[in-house]
Every structure is written in structure tokens, then in C-alpha cells.
Design an enzyme around this catalytic site. Structure first.
Site, PDB file in Angstrom:
ATOM      1  CG  LEU A 209      36.756  10.359  23.089  1.00  0.00           C
ATOM      2  CD1 LEU A 209      35.778  11.114  22.214  1.00  0.00           C
ATOM      3  CD2 LEU A 209      36.136   9.068  23.596  1.00  0.00           C
TER       4      LEU A 209
ATOM      5  CB  SER B 270      29.592  13.142  34.449  1.00  0.00           C
ATOM      6  OG  SER B 270      29.631  11.849  33.897  1.00  0.00           O
ATOM      7  CG  ASN B 271      32.735   8.505  34.604  1.00  0.00           C
ATOM      8  OD1 ASN B 271      32.477   7.687  35.482  1.00  0.00           O
ATOM      9  ND2 ASN B 271      32.097   8.515  33.441  1.00  0.00           N
TER      10      ASN B 271
ATOM     11  CG  ASN C 219      39.320   3.004  29.077  1.00  0.00           C
ATOM     12  OD1 ASN C 219      38.934   4.169  29.231  1.00  0.00           O
ATOM     13  ND2 ASN C 219      38.867   2.236  28.092  1.00  0.00           N
TER      14      ASN C 219
ATOM     15  CG  ASP D 205      37.828  -0.053  24.039  1.00  0.00           C
ATOM     16  OD1 ASP D 205      38.188   0.765  24.899  1.00  0.00           O
ATOM     17  OD2 ASP D 205      37.106   0.247  23.068  1.00  0.00           O
TER      18      ASP D 205
ATOM     19  CG  HIS E  89      34.331   0.289  26.588  1.00  0.00           C
ATOM     20  ND1 HIS E  89      34.728   1.177  25.612  1.00  0.00           N
ATOM     21  CD2 HIS E  89      33.369  -0.479  26.024  1.00  0.00           C
ATOM     22  CE1 HIS E  89      34.044   0.944  24.508  1.00  0.00           C
ATOM     23  NE2 HIS E  89      33.213  -0.053  24.730  1.00  0.00           N
TER      24      HIS E  89
ATOM     25  CD  GLU F 124      30.617   5.070  32.538  1.00  0.00           C
ATOM     26  OE1 GLU F 124      31.093   4.463  31.576  1.00  0.00           O
ATOM     27  OE2 GLU F 124      30.387   6.292  32.517  1.00  0.00           O
TER      28      GLU F 124
HETATM   29  C1  GAR Z   1      31.654   7.470  29.786  1.00  0.00           C
HETATM   30  O1  GAR Z   1      30.436   6.810  29.661  1.00  0.00           O
HETATM   31  C2  GAR Z   1      32.800   6.533  29.442  1.00  0.00           C
HETATM   32  O2  GAR Z   1      32.560   5.199  29.766  1.00  0.00           O
HETATM   33  C3  GAR Z   1      32.890   6.693  27.947  1.00  0.00           C
HETATM   34  O3  GAR Z   1      32.704   8.070  27.731  1.00  0.00           O
HETATM   35  C4  GAR Z   1      31.791   8.558  28.711  1.00  0.00           C
HETATM   36  C5  GAR Z   1      32.353   9.860  29.274  1.00  0.00           C
HETATM   37  O4  GAR Z   1      31.397  10.511  30.058  1.00  0.00           O
HETATM   38  N1  GAR Z   1      34.146   6.212  27.440  1.00  0.00           N
HETATM   39  C6  GAR Z   1      34.270   5.622  26.255  1.00  0.00           C
HETATM   40  O5  GAR Z   1      33.346   5.486  25.485  1.00  0.00           O
HETATM   41  C7  GAR Z   1      35.690   5.127  25.935  1.00  0.00           C
HETATM   42  N2  GAR Z   1      35.671   4.247  24.820  1.00  0.00           N
HETATM   43  P1  GAR Z   1      31.818  11.694  31.025  1.00  0.00           P
HETATM   44  O6  GAR Z   1      32.612  12.700  30.194  1.00  0.00           O
HETATM   45  O7  GAR Z   1      30.524  12.267  31.504  1.00  0.00           O
HETATM   46  O8  GAR Z   1      32.655  11.116  32.135  1.00  0.00           O
END
Ligand code: GAR
Length: 189
Positions: free
Chosen positions: A82, A10-11, A99, A142, A101, A171
């Protein structure tokens, strides 16, 4: 830029939407370590090349540095990616990898702390607020210098799922503009 993502994306989608038609910044590549992850479908729909990476090459080989340079990638955005970034890649793109978080670092960071695992830990600890951290990437999980944080309150009735929604919305409203600011800053140097 290249967007590295492992999940739903989604990001990634939100960043692609933000930079569509931008005068100087282009999402030129999606990098993914999970065949079939939602983000690979987004790349296809958006007509953006997608590079599926292999663990062996990433950690024990070239870390795809030459591949990224060949594709003229100047900047890397991690959006739900990840795997830890190997030092060869950090070195080649130092100060040009960021990144996001889903918590207020330095709390709730490190290995295994991603997605719902983070929100569960935050709720279980009885925190009254959480938020997002956008930071430069260095050799540790992180850990790199913080660029931006935003907070949201946690109500008694919040669950890991409802907190995840609040965090995603923070985000989506902040990551693209921060990316743009950081790239503009780089270009002024
Ligand atoms: C997001 O919330 C991001 O901050 C997190 O994974 C999600 C991905 O969502 N990242 C971490 O936890 C990294 N340690 P998305 O696939 O919908 O963008």
C-alpha cells in the site's frame, strides 16, 4: 524476486506456490510494512526471509535499495502493497518492478484506491464490468505501462465483497504466469 505485501497475502501465497521448485526463479524475500500482517505468517510458514520496513528509511532514507541488492533481489512484485514506491527504488529497479491493481486502470486508481475501497467505488458508480491490471511501476501511483488486463462482469446482485472474490480469483489465475513471462523477457535481453 521479492514480494512486497501489506495485507493478508493471498496473492503472495499463490505466487510462492507457483514458483516452488522452479528451475530459475525463486521467491527469496517478503517485504512488509505492517507488523502482524497475514503475509508475515505466510513468510514464516514458507521459511522465506521477511523484511519489515520502516516508513522513515523507506521514504527519507535509502529506500532499502542496498539491502535488496545485498540479498540479490533482481525483481520486485507488489502484491497488495500500500505504500507508494519511492523514486530511488524505481530508479534502481526500473522495468523490474510490477504491480497488480484490482480494477481496470486508468479507472479507479491512485492514492487511497486499494482493496475494498476500489470495489466499493466500482459498484457505487454502477459499472457493469471490472477486472485486474498488471503494470510496470513508475514514480506515480498506479501509472506505469500496462502489461496485462483481464475483465469480469458485474451483476446487479454483486456487492463489494462478491466483486472482491471475483477479482481475487482473476488475480490468482493470472498474476504468477504474467510474472514468469515478464522475468523470462528480462532474461532474454
Ligand atoms: C489484491 O486484490 C490487490 O490487487 C490489491 O490488494 C489486494 C491484496 O490481497 N492491491 C491494491 O489495491 C493496490 N492498489 P491479498 O493480500 O489477499 O493478496
Amino acid at each position: 524476486m521479492a514480494i512486497f505485501a501489506s495485507g493478508a497475502g493471498s496473492n503472495a501465497q499463490n505466487i510462492i506456490d507457483h514458483f516452488r521448485g522452479h528451475r530459475s526463479i525463486k521467491v527469496g524475500l517478503i517485504v512488509c510494512n505492517k507488523p502482524g500482517a497475514g503475509v508475515t505468517g505466510i513468510a514464516e510458514k514458507e521459511n522465506i526471509p521477511c523484511l519489515l520496513i520502516e516508513k522513515e528509511v523507506f521514504f527519507k532514507g535509502s529506500a532499502y535499495v542496498e539491502e535488496l541488492q545485498k540479498r540479490r533481489i533482481d525483481f520486485i512484485v507488489l502484491a497488495g502493497f500500500l505504500w507508494k514506491i519511492p523514486s530511488a527504488l524505481v530508479l534502481a529497479y526500473r522495468g523490474r518492478i510490477i504491480n497488480i491493481h484490482p480494477a481496470l486502470l486508468p479507472k479507479y486508481g491512485g492514492k487511497g484506491m486499494y482493496g475494498m475501497h476500489v470495489h466499493r467505488a466500482v459498484i457505487e458508480a454502477g459499472e457493469t464490468e471490472s477486472g485486474i491490471s498488471i503494470h510496470y511501476v513508475d514514480e506515480l501511483y498506479d501509472h506505469g505501462q500496462t502489461i496485462f488486463q483481464a475483465r469480469c462482469p458485474i451483476e446487479r446482485t454483486d456487492t463489494p465483497e462478491s466483486l472482491a472474490e471475483k477479482i481475487h480469483s482473476l488475480e490468482h489465475s493470472n498474476y504468477p504466469t504474467i510474472i514468469e513471462e515478464v522475468i523470462d523477457l528480462q532474461n532474454q535481453r
